[in-house]
Motif scaffolding. Structure first.
Motif, short mmCIF file in Angstrom:
data_model
loop_
_atom_site.label_atom_id
_atom_site.label_comp_id
_atom_site.label_asym_id
_atom_site.label_seq_id
_atom_site.Cartn_x
_atom_site.Cartn_y
_atom_site.Cartn_z
N UNK A 1 -42.48 -23.23 -21.44
CA UNK A 1 -41.06 -23.59 -21.58
C UNK A 1 -40.81 -24.15 -22.97
N UNK A 2 -41.74 -24.97 -23.48
CA UNK A 2 -41.59 -25.54 -24.83
C UNK A 2 -41.61 -24.43 -25.87
N UNK A 3 -42.45 -23.46 -25.64
CA UNK A 3 -42.56 -22.33 -26.59
C UNK A 3 -41.22 -21.60 -26.65
N UNK A 4 -40.66 -21.34 -25.48
CA UNK A 4 -39.38 -20.63 -25.42
C UNK A 4 -38.27 -21.48 -26.04
N UNK A 5 -38.34 -22.79 -25.78
CA UNK A 5 -37.30 -23.68 -26.30
C UNK A 5 -37.34 -23.73 -27.82
N UNK A 6 -38.52 -23.80 -28.39
CA UNK A 6 -38.62 -23.86 -29.86
C UNK A 6 -38.22 -22.53 -30.48
N UNK B 1 -39.77 -24.83 -14.69
CA UNK B 1 -39.08 -25.43 -15.85
C UNK B 1 -38.04 -24.44 -16.34
N UNK B 2 -36.82 -24.92 -16.40
CA UNK B 2 -35.71 -24.06 -16.84
C UNK B 2 -35.33 -24.45 -18.26
N UNK B 3 -35.40 -23.47 -19.17
CA UNK B 3 -34.96 -23.70 -20.54
C UNK B 3 -33.48 -23.36 -20.59
N UNK B 4 -32.70 -24.29 -21.10
CA UNK B 4 -31.25 -24.05 -21.18
C UNK B 4 -30.75 -24.41 -22.57
N UNK B 5 -29.55 -23.93 -22.84
CA UNK B 5 -28.94 -24.21 -24.14
C UNK B 5 -27.54 -24.75 -23.91
#
Lengths: 194, 157
Positions: free
Chosen positions: B149-154, B54-58
């Motif tokens: 990934x959700x943790x990093x995204x939030x 899962x890739x977290x992107x902005x």
């Protein structure tokens, strides 16, 4: 310290902020003539020079890139060592890349520049990238040193360093060597300047 | 004593030369061994089980409003970029899936198979416009679990 050694646009405050956001700490641009700090990013001059102008730029402080558009530009290549930081091969103007030419490139022991924007443009327009494959194959075999730069002309064409690493990984370079070409080699090239 | 000195010096020089020669041959041999190993390793094909990543992107807006960009538009832009770069076959193999996208913060999570990590990073760099707004997509982190990934995204929001 991540460095982008080829930014073709004007580096102003917003560009520097954006570069910082993408992770760059040093940007080499052809539009500046002295080293300066802008929004926590060090901007260094980048000079694209022809073979005849090598002596003129010997004392200039900045990244000196020799533009090779014919095999004569690499004549007496041992003399180039120490005078230029990198080589940029203009494959559009170069006629015939043969063993002799590659031997000169290898013998010069100067890092060769691979521009992300140029490679991507060729891929998307269906133009051949055989010479880039050749360069990267030599790099994997340890014959030449390669560094990757963005070749961006403005903020919108700037790319994250991982994208540059991903490009040459997709072209067959192992991960550790791809990381070296994007991170380590550019850092070493600007360490004396920045 | 002085008679022996030239012999000693000659022996010393010879030993230094042989040391240098053996060192350089060892370096050359090491490179050759590495090349042969890499070649053999590449030829030996291994079936690797694809693993989920899962890739977290902005999404960073360079012009226009970020709030105007919807999830569907992001999905479409990623699919378009993937097809442009890797064709239908590549897209079918990769199947990048937009798992999560926060429209207000511009942070998203893309699911893919680990074998295609570099391809996914490359195609994200091609996404320059979404819904009429000029954007740039910045990869933040890659993880093996959706929860992380959700943790990093939030955290990034």
């Amino acid at each position: 310290m991540v460095a982008d050694l080829c930014f073709r646009g004007v580096v102003d405050g917003s560009t520097a902020r954006h570069a910082y956001r993408l992770g760059y700490r040093v940007v080499a641009s052809g539009k500046v003539d002295s080293v300066r700090d802008l929004e926590n990013v060090r901007v260094v001059p980048r000079y694209e020079i022809s073979r005849d102008a090598v002596d003129r730029y010997r004392s200039a402080r900045g990244l000196k890139v020799l533009v090779v558009s014919s095999r004569e530009d690499l004549k007496f290549y041992p003399k180039l060592s120490g005078s230029v930081s990198g080589i940029r091969i203009d494959f559009t103007q170069l006629t015939g890349v043969d063993k002799d030419f590659m031997r000169r490139v290898i013998g010069s022991r100067i890092p060769v520049e691979v521009e992300f924007a140029e490679v991507l443009r060729r891929v998307l327009s269906g133009e051949p990238i055989d010479y880039y494959y050749l360069l990267l194959r030599l790099y994997v075999r340890g014959k030449v040193e390669v560094y990757v730069c963005s070749g961006a002309s403005d903020i919108s064409s700037m790319v994250h360093p991982t994208a540059m690493r991903a490009l040459i990984s997709v072209l067959g370079v192992p991960e550790d060597l791809a990381a070296k070409a994007v991170l380590k080699v550019p850092r070493e090239l600007v360490s004396g300047i920045a | 004593m002085l008679d022996v000195l030239p012999v000693v010096l000659a022996a010393l020089v010879l030993s230094l030369i042989s040391l240098y020669l053996s060192f350089t041959s060892w370096l050359r041999l090491r490179k050759t061994v590495a090349v042969v190993r890499a070649y053999l390793g590449a030829r030996r094909s291994r079936l690797v089980k694809p693993r989920k990543r899962y890739l977290v992107f902005e999404v960073v807006a360079l012009s226009g409003e970020l709030s105007g960009i919807g999830r569907g538009q992001v999905e479409e832009a990623i699919e378009r970029s993937c097809r442009l770069l890797f064709g239908f076959l590549g897209y079918g193999s990769m199947r990048p899936t937009l798992v999560y996208y926060d429209e207000s913060g511009g942070v998203g999570i893309l699911g893919f198979k680990h074998l295609w990590r570099n391809h996914v990073l490359l195609l994200l760099s091609l996404v320059r416009e979404i819904g009429g707004a000029k954007v740039i997509v910045v990869p933040v982190a890659t993880t093996g679990t959706r929860r992380k990934a959700m943790k990093i995204a939030t955290k990034s929001q």
